[in-house]
Design an enzyme around this catalytic site. Structure first.
Site, PDB file in Angstrom:
ATOM      1  CG  ASP A  14      -1.821   1.200   1.282  1.00 51.19           C
ATOM      2  OD1 ASP A  14      -2.453   1.479   0.253  1.00 51.19           O
ATOM      3  OD2 ASP A  14      -1.884   1.890   2.313  1.00 51.19           O
ATOM      4  CG  ASN A  78      -9.095   1.322  -3.375  1.00 48.24           C
ATOM      5  OD1 ASN A  78     -10.111   0.913  -3.900  1.00 48.24           O
ATOM      6  ND2 ASN A  78      -8.745   0.977  -2.155  1.00 48.24           N
ATOM      7  CB  THR A  79      -4.199   5.489  -5.579  1.00 44.01           C
ATOM      8  OG1 THR A  79      -5.151   6.088  -4.700  1.00 44.01           O
ATOM      9  CG2 THR A  79      -3.734   6.517  -6.579  1.00 44.01           C
ATOM     10  CB  CYS A 190     -10.067   5.224  -0.502  1.00 48.13           C
ATOM     11  SG  CYS A 190      -8.661   5.901   0.381  1.00 48.13           S
ATOM     12  CB  THR A 191      -6.543   1.680   1.976  1.00 43.74           C
ATOM     13  OG1 THR A 191      -6.001   2.998   1.797  1.00 43.74           O
ATOM     14  CG2 THR A 191      -5.974   0.735   0.951  1.00 43.74           C
TER      15      THR A 191
HETATM   16  N1  DGL Z   1      -4.021   3.880  -0.161  1.00 47.14           N
HETATM   17  C1  DGL Z   1      -4.661   4.956  -0.895  1.00 47.14           C
HETATM   18  C2  DGL Z   1      -5.851   4.388  -1.669  1.00 47.14           C
HETATM   19  O1  DGL Z   1      -6.422   3.364  -1.332  1.00 47.14           O
HETATM   20  C3  DGL Z   1      -5.090   6.073   0.028  1.00 47.14           C
HETATM   21  C4  DGL Z   1      -3.935   6.884   0.578  1.00 47.14           C
HETATM   22  C5  DGL Z   1      -3.127   7.570  -0.509  1.00 47.14           C
HETATM   23  O2  DGL Z   1      -3.619   8.543  -1.121  1.00 47.14           O
HETATM   24  O3  DGL Z   1      -2.018   7.119  -0.760  1.00 47.14           O
HETATM   25  O4  DGL Z   1      -6.229   4.957  -2.659  1.00 47.14           O
END
Ligand code: DGL
Length: 272
Positions: A14, A78-79, A190-191
């Site tokens: 992540d 997710n990103t 998003c996580t």
């Molecule tokens: N881990 C990111 C997501 O799930 C959220 C935090 C970030 O912006 O890095 O999109």
């Protein structure tokens, strides 16, 4: 003939601490597996970065895990799943699982009416990528899908403002379009968002069902284990190794918010 096993670890990564929502579900569902978690805390957040940058970061974090001989890779972010997975799959032969496809499949499986309205919330980059609506459109054309970026949710969760009045106001303000034009299903893309599930559920009310992609990944990994990966021996002891790219103490402190009871005893800092 004895059942074949593969005791190599599963790598999960992540942009930071948020992927622990996914790890938590995986630990519960696969008690005999060895997981290696890498949080790219030096470069978090990924959520407002360009495709090129997220692709580069995704490949670098994956390389670290591949060097540790993982049997599969899970992009909990997710990103990274939305922007970096295509490049990662082209880069390596290790089976890769992202969170977008499982989240969409779960949303469609839960959709009760044919004319349902699906909402998606995520970081700016995830929403701008169109990854969720594009995947939904491939799985089921002509759906009504609406997306919203909610960039303020991530820092609120990181700061532990979970039951805070300000958080409720921000959630209400951000999700106002889904109060005007209600959604039947909301994908938490998003996580960090599963941590805000109770507030989001209160704000949107019982009509809207929340889909947590962290839970959806468990089902997808079960399938992957059947098709491509072998499980470890059932009497093996579970093991989780934690790595970060910056400030391990802060990771340990925030991790409790995501993992609950599960202790993070040791976190190693690494350079990618
Ligand atoms: N881990 C990111 C997501 O799930 C959220 C935090 C970030 O912006 O890095 O999109």
């Amino acid at each position: 003939m004895d059942t074949p096993y593969d005791s190599r670890p599963i790598g999960i990564f992540d942009s930071g601490v948020g992927g622990l929502t996914v790890l938590k579900e995986l630990i519960a569902a696969f008690p005999h597996e060895h997981f290696i978690y890498l949080g790219d805390t030096a470069r978090v957040p990924y959520g407002a970065k360009s495709v090129r940058t997220v692709e580069r970061y995704t490949i670098q974090v994956a390389n670290f895990l591949i060097q540790r001989n993982v049997k599969g890779l899970i992009a909990a972010c997710n990103t990274a799943s939305a922007l970096g997975l295509g490049a990662l799959r082209a880069h390596c032969e290790t089976p890769v699982l992202g969170v977008i496809q499982p989240g969409c499949q779960k949303a469609l499986a839960e959709m009760k009416s044919r004319s349902g309205h699906i909402g998606i919330i995520g970081t700016r980059s995830t929403i701008a990528s169109g990854a969720y609506p594009n995947t939904l459109a491939l799985l089921k054309p002509a759906l009504k899908v609406s997306s919203l970026a909610c960039p303020l949710f991530v820092p609120l969760v990181e700061e532990g403002w979970i039951n805070h009045g300000a958080t409720r106001l921000i959630v209400e303000e951000n999700l106002a379009p889904f109060l005007k034009d209600p959604v039947d299903i909301l994908i938490l893309g998003c996580t960090h968002y599963p941590v805000l599930k109770p507030i989001i559920a209160q704000v949107l009310g019982p009509r809207t069902q929340l889909i947590d992609s962290a839970e959806a990944v468990v089902e997808a990994l079960e399938k992957l284990m059947n098709q491509l990966l072998l499980p470890t021996q059932p009497d093996a002891k579970q093991r989780v190794d934690f790595y970060v790219t910056d400030v391990a103490d802060r990771f340990q402190e925030v991790a409790g918010r995501f993992l609950g009871e599960i202790a993070v005893d040791r976190v190693e800092m690494v350079d990618l």
